[in-house]
Design an enzyme around this catalytic site. Structure first.
Site, short mmCIF file in Angstrom:
data_model
loop_
_atom_site.label_atom_id
_atom_site.label_comp_id
_atom_site.label_asym_id
_atom_site.label_seq_id
_atom_site.Cartn_x
_atom_site.Cartn_y
_atom_site.Cartn_z
N ARG A 21 1.02 -1.19 0.20
CA ARG A 21 0.00 0.05 0.00
C ARG A 21 0.88 1.29 -0.02
O ARG A 21 0.63 2.28 -0.50
CB ARG A 21 -1.01 -0.20 1.15
CG ARG A 21 -2.09 -1.18 0.92
CD ARG A 21 -3.16 -1.24 1.91
NE ARG A 21 -3.81 -2.53 1.55
CZ ARG A 21 -4.71 -2.99 2.50
NH1 ARG A 21 -4.84 -2.61 3.56
NH2 ARG A 21 -5.20 -4.26 2.16
N GLU A 70 -12.55 -14.60 11.67
CA GLU A 70 -12.78 -14.01 10.25
C GLU A 70 -12.76 -14.72 8.94
O GLU A 70 -11.60 -14.99 8.29
CB GLU A 70 -11.66 -12.78 10.08
CG GLU A 70 -11.83 -12.02 8.82
CD GLU A 70 -10.91 -10.93 8.60
OE1 GLU A 70 -9.88 -10.82 9.40
OE2 GLU A 70 -11.12 -10.16 7.72
N LYS A 105 -16.16 -11.97 12.28
CA LYS A 105 -15.68 -10.84 11.45
C LYS A 105 -16.19 -11.30 9.96
O LYS A 105 -15.13 -12.07 9.40
CB LYS A 105 -14.51 -10.48 11.68
CG LYS A 105 -13.97 -9.47 10.57
CD LYS A 105 -12.60 -8.91 11.12
CE LYS A 105 -12.02 -7.97 9.94
NZ LYS A 105 -10.98 -6.91 10.50
N SER A 113 -14.42 -4.60 5.47
CA SER A 113 -14.73 -3.84 4.27
C SER A 113 -14.51 -4.46 2.97
O SER A 113 -15.18 -4.49 1.94
CB SER A 113 -14.08 -2.49 4.50
OG SER A 113 -12.99 -2.38 4.38
N GLY A 114 -13.36 -5.22 2.83
CA GLY A 114 -13.06 -6.14 1.66
C GLY A 114 -13.00 -5.46 0.40
O GLY A 114 -12.69 -6.32 -0.51
N GLY A 115 -12.64 -4.33 0.09
CA GLY A 115 -12.34 -3.70 -0.85
C GLY A 115 -13.57 -2.79 -1.44
O GLY A 115 -13.50 -2.10 -2.61
N ARG A 162 -9.24 -1.04 5.33
CA ARG A 162 -9.38 0.07 4.02
C ARG A 162 -10.40 1.21 4.15
O ARG A 162 -10.16 2.33 4.10
CB ARG A 162 -9.36 -0.74 2.83
CG ARG A 162 -8.08 -1.31 2.16
CD ARG A 162 -8.22 -2.59 1.33
NE ARG A 162 -8.94 -3.53 1.76
CZ ARG A 162 -9.05 -4.49 0.83
NH1 ARG A 162 -9.04 -4.56 -0.21
NH2 ARG A 162 -9.77 -5.71 1.57
#
Ligand code: 13P
Length: 340
Positions: free
Chosen positions: A33, A177, A219, A261-263, A294
């Site tokens: 990132r 998760e 999660k 949130s996964g993108g 994110r």
């Protein structure tokens, strides 16, 4: 194991209108990132970025717990104050990612198994001594033509359950998760079907491994159409599909569900969580919260760009996203909340 202590911590993490901040990117992920934004991929830069996050004024108003990475839990502010102390002083419960990453699953091309069980008992004891009160382990499920396989689902579900049992033995609340990835052209219905199958397998193994459901958090992914699926359902349709799926698969004894949130974009993640809390306010047994990385951090990271002079505006952006998600927990997120 002190079951009451686990239950109290799990409840505290999803109490009221707060949620979790995932800031547990592995060194590899964090560096990727940073590289995209031209930020140096050094220990010093990672430390400075994490200091920016945890010293954000007002963060504790919206964030109940922060998930750290092994490198981060050992770091200090520039003035020498340990990060764990900074969090505790801000009213934020420190947590720790304890899996060692998703590796290729033998015999299952394109599928992953999350590793990290070897030596986990000792690592958990060390993290508990350092002040962590909860932990996270992420399993990754890929959707494809004939994926996921039963072998992948079972292996990951069993690993999650063994991790969760070890956490509770060590007095840490396990955040479990299982992430069904959003990447791909699959439909929302296919994501719903697989998410349900995965969650049923996970809770089956949690039961078999004698995990105390009242002392854990789930999660999961939201139930979403694939990122390249031509049909993209509305916010309300996603909210309905997600909660209906969870109602079928997640026992009422679990105190809270904190989504990844996964993108998704920051705004969609907030809007979808908000819609779930509005539409199912009186029809759900667990708290519906967030555990975003994110969707809380990305705007702040883009503003910071590794520059000291950008720390304050980056912190304002981080606080803004945290506040938007607090509003989404209350069902009060809207265009006005996004503007203020
Ligand atoms: P995202 O919210 O960016 O998906 O990250 C959540 C997380 O903790 C992944 O393990």
């Amino acid at each position: 194991m002190n079951a009451q202590k686990l239950i109290d911590t799990a409840r505290a993490l999803v109490a009221g209108d707060k949620g979790l901040l995932a800031m547990d990117e592995s060194t590899l992920t964090c560096n990727k990132r940073f590289a995209r934004l031209g930020i140096p991929q050094t220990e010093a830069a990672r430390r400075a970025y994490r200091e920016l996050i945890i010293t954000t004024p007002g963060l504790g108003e919206c964030i109940s717990g922060a998930i750290l990475y092994d490198e981060t839990i050992r770091q200090q502010e520039q003035d020498g104050t340990p990060f764990v102390k900074v969090l505790v002083d801000a009213g934020i419960i420190p947590g720790i990612k304890v899996d060692t990453g998703a590796k290729d699953l033998a015999g299952h091309p394109e599928e992953k198994i999350t590793e990290g069980l070897d030596g986990l008992r000792d690592r958990l004891a060390e993290y508990a001594r350092m002040g962590a009160r909860f932990a996270k382990w992420r399993a990754v499920i890929t959707l494809g033509d004939r994926l996921p396989s039963r072998g992948c689902i079972e292996a990951n579900a069993q690993a999650l359950a063994r991790y969760a049992a070890l956490c509770q033995e060590a007095g840490l609340v396990p955040v479990v998760e299982p992430e069904v990835l959003m990447e791909g052209a699959h439909t929302l219905e296919r994501c719903r079907e697989v998410t349900e199958e995965v969650l049923l397998a996970v809770f089956n193994h949690l039961y078999t491994q004698r995990v105390t459901l009242e002392g854990m958090l789930l999660k999961p992914n939201m139930v979403l159409p694939g990122s390249t699926c031509p049909e993209q359902e509305t916010v309300d349709e996603v909210a309905d599909a997600t909660v209906k799926c969870l109602l079928r698969a997640v026992p009422a004894a679990v105190p809270g569900i904190a989504f990844l949130s996964g993108g998704q974009s920051c705004e969609l993640a907030s809007a979808r969580l908000n819609a779930m809390n509005v539409r199912f306010q009186s029809r759900r047994p667990w708290a519906l919260a967030f555990s975003f990385a994110r969707a809380i951090q990305q705007p702040a990271l883009e503003i910071w760009q590794g520059q000291k002079a950008h720390v304050l505006p980056a912190q304002r952006a981080l606080y803004h996203r945290a506040r938007c998600n607090r509003a989404a927990r209350l069902g009060e997120y809207n265009a006005t909340a996004e503007m203020t």
